[in-house]
Design a protein around this motif. Structure first.
Motif, PDB file in Angstrom:
ATOM      1  N   CYS A  42     -51.567  28.594-111.281  1.00  0.00           N
ATOM      2  CA  CYS A  42     -51.630  29.304-110.012  1.00  0.00           C
ATOM      3  C   CYS A  42     -53.028  29.113-109.468  1.00  0.00           C
ATOM      4  CB  CYS A  42     -51.339  30.789-110.243  1.00  0.00           C
ATOM      5  SG  CYS A  42     -51.589  31.814-108.782  1.00  0.00           S
ATOM      6  N   THR A  94     -45.531  31.470-115.735  1.00  0.00           N
ATOM      7  CA  THR A  94     -46.412  30.791-114.787  1.00  0.00           C
ATOM      8  C   THR A  94     -47.205  29.721-115.499  1.00  0.00           C
ATOM      9  OG1 THR A  94     -46.575  32.777-113.430  1.00  0.00           O
ATOM     10  CG2 THR A  94     -48.254  31.090-113.111  1.00  0.00           C
ATOM     11  N   VAL A 100     -48.258  27.767-106.762  1.00  0.00           N
ATOM     12  CA  VAL A 100     -47.818  28.364-108.025  1.00  0.00           C
ATOM     13  C   VAL A 100     -46.764  27.460-108.657  1.00  0.00           C
ATOM     14  CG1 VAL A 100     -46.827  30.399-109.124  1.00  0.00           C
ATOM     15  CG2 VAL A 100     -48.182  30.648-107.040  1.00  0.00           C
ATOM     16  N   ARG A 152     -44.091  27.489-111.652  1.00  0.00           N
ATOM     17  CA  ARG A 152     -43.471  28.400-112.615  1.00  0.00           C
ATOM     18  C   ARG A 152     -42.224  27.807-113.236  1.00  0.00           C
ATOM     19  NH1 ARG A 152     -42.550  34.385-110.970  1.00  0.00           N
ATOM     20  NH2 ARG A 152     -41.400  33.526-109.190  1.00  0.00           N
TER      21      ARG A 152
END
Lengths: 261, 261
Positions: B115, B112, B139, B141
Motif C-alpha cells: 500500500c 494487503t 493498494v 491485496r
DNA sequence: TAGAAAAAGTTGGCTACACAACTTGCCTCC
DNA sequence: GGAGGCAAGTTGTGTAGCCAACTTTTTCTA
C-alpha cells in the motif's frame, strides 16, 4: 405545441420510433459531439422539453435511456452531468458476431465444423424449456475476423429454429440475421462470462495450446413471450475481445456468481 | 385511495424507499415464491394498481425495475410473462468483494501485499480525472474465500479517498464499506471483463502457474456527480467466479469490445 | 467578513387521463 | 371446418400537473 426538430409524433416517418427514443438518439449525438463538454451539465428537463416541443415526461423517458446506458448521471436537486461518451452497442450487435464485427469495421467469417440434429440432453431440455425427448440442432462454428480465428461457437437451437438453420450453406455468415428474417424476434438475453481451459477441440480449431485460458460467453436468447430461441457457448481467444457493462445504483444488470455456471 | 400493503407514501417508515421500489421488492418475492408460476402471466397493470392502491404509473415504474433485472418480459398487447427467478445482487455486492462473499455464505478474507502513495501515471490521471502531478494511493491485496486465495486486487484511489484507506490495518476487510462510512457515495460503475495470462506476481500470490488464464475485471466507480472514486483491476483464478448480465432489446447494458481495453 | 437563513432551481415520485399499437379469443360467414 | 374479421383486453407513449427532496445561489444578519 411546437413541431420539434426530432420529428414529433408523425408515425411512418424517420424510423417509426417513439418520440423519446428519437430524442434520446438526438441527445446522444449532441453529447458525443461534446456539445455539453465532458463532465458538463445538461440543460434542465423543463428547458429540454420546451426546446424539443415535448412534455417533461417524454424528456424524462429519453434521459432514463441515456442514464441506463451510462452516458449521464442524475441526482435530485442538481442538473444532470455528462459521464462520458460511452457508445453502447445495439442489442443486435451483442447477439450477432457478424453484426458486431461489421460495426467494428472488420470482415466477419464463419466455417461450420459440424451441424447435426439429435435428442436434447437433460440440461438443454431445461435451458430451452423443451418437452422430454425433443430434438435440437447443434452447430459448431469457427468464427473469424479477417482470416484470423477468434472464437469457437457451439450453438444449440430448438427444433423450430433449428430447421431454418439446418438448410443453410456451411459458410453462411449470420444465423441471427437469417432467423430475424424468418420472423423470429429476439427480445431478451442472458449472458454468463468466465474462463475455461481450451480442450483438444478448442486447441485444434483455434490454433492455441491445450489448456490456454479462453474467455467463455454463454448466452441464452428468448423471444418477447419468454420462449428460448437459442443457447450458445462461445469461446474466445485471449486478447481478442472484452466485455463491458455499465451499472448504476438504481438499476444493476451485472452480477458476480460463484464458480462455474 | 386505499392504504396499500406495501406502506403507501409514509416517509420515515419501513425502509424509507419510494413506493415503486417497495412494490417491486414485494412483487419480486411473489415471483420467486412461484406465485405466478414459471412462464406464468402477471396480472394486468391496472389490476395491480388497484390491488396495491397506487396509480398505474407507479406500477409501471416497479415493473420496469423487474424488467431491467430480467425477471419479466413485457410486450405490447399481452400480459407480462415471468421469465425466471433470476436473483439479482445489490449494487453494493458488485462493488464490494466482502459484501458479495458474505451474501454467498462464504468467509471473505484479505491480505494487503502493499500500500503506497505515488504520483499518478498518465493513464490514471485520465481514468480518475486528476490534475497533472496528482498523487494516488495504490493498494495490492490478495482476496480469499475461506482460506483459499481467489483474486488479486490492484486498486488505485485518488488522494482524497486514498487518505482514508491509507490509515487502515493491513488485514481489514472491506475498503468499500469504510469509504461508505466516511461519506463517499457510489452511484455508477463501469466494468470491463476479459482474460489475461498470469504474470509472476499473480502466480506467486494466487499459487498458480505463470501464464494461467485469469479472469480480469476492471472497474471504475464514480459518485453521483460523476467524480471517479476508484479504479481497480481484479484478477480471478479460473473457476472461482463468473459474471452474468441480463440484456433486453429496449435497454442494453452489456457491450462486446475489440481486443484489450 | 463569515456564517446562517431564505429563496430559487432542479430532479424524484406520484396521479390521472387519453389514445395508439398490438394480441388474443370469439364469432360469423363461406 | 376453416378463414377472416371484429371486439375486448393489455401494454406503450404522451400530456399535464402537483408536491417532496435536495442542491445551489443569493440575501440577510451578527
Amino acid at each position: 405545441m411546437i413541431e420539434s426538430a426530432v420529428g414529433a409524433g408523425r408515425p411512418g416517418v424517420a424510423g417509426e420510433k417513439a418520440q423519446y427514443r428519437k430524442l434520446a438518439a438526438s441527445m446522444r449525438l449532441e453529447i458525443e459531439a461534446g456539445e455539453f463538454g465532458n463532465n458538463g451539465r445538461l440543460p434542465s428537463e423543463e428547458s429540454l422539453a420546451e426546446q424539443y416541443g415535448v412534455s417533461r415526461g417524454t424528456v424524462r423517458n429519453a434521459l432514463a435511456l441515456l442514464r441506463a446506458n451510462g452516458l449521464v448521471t442524475s441526482r435530485r436537486g442538481t442538473r444532470r452531468v455528462v459521464l462520458g461518451t460511452a457508445r453502447t452497442q445495439s442489442f443486435q450487435e451483442l447477439l450477432s458476431f457478424t453484426a458486431w464485427a461489421r460495426a467494428q469495421g472488420e470482415e466477419p467469417g464463419a466455417r461450420t465444423l459440424h451441424c447435426l440434429s439429435r435428442p436434447a440432453s437433460a440440461a438443454e431440455t431445461e435451458a430451452l424449456q423443451l418437452d422430454d425427448g425433443a430434438v435440437v440442432t447443434e452447430v459448431l462454428r469457427l468464427r473469424l475476423l479477417g482470416r484470423v480465428p477468434v472464437m469457437l461457437e457451439r450453438t444449440v437451437y430448438p427444433e423450430r429454429t433449428g430447421a431454418v438453420i439446418g438448410g443453410l450453406a456451411p459458410d453462411s455468415l449470420s444465423h441471427t440475421e437469417v432467423l430475424d428474417a424468418s420472423g423470429a424476434v429476439f427480445a431478451d438475453s442472458e449472458h454468463t462470462i468466465d474462463v475455461v481451459p481450451a480442450d483438444s477441440v478448442d486447441a485444434g480449431a483455434l490454433g492455441c495450446a491445450e489448456g490456454t485460458g479462453l474467455l467463455r460467453e454463454i448466452r441464452r436468447a428468448t423471444d418477447p413471450a419468454g420462449v428460448p430461441l437459442l443457447w450458445s457457448e462461445d469461446r474466445f481467444l485471449p486478447g481478442t475481445v472484452s466485455f463491458s457493462v455499465h451499472n448504476s445504483a438504481s438499476v444493476s444488470a451485472l452480477a458476480r456468481r460463484r464458480g462455474r455456471p
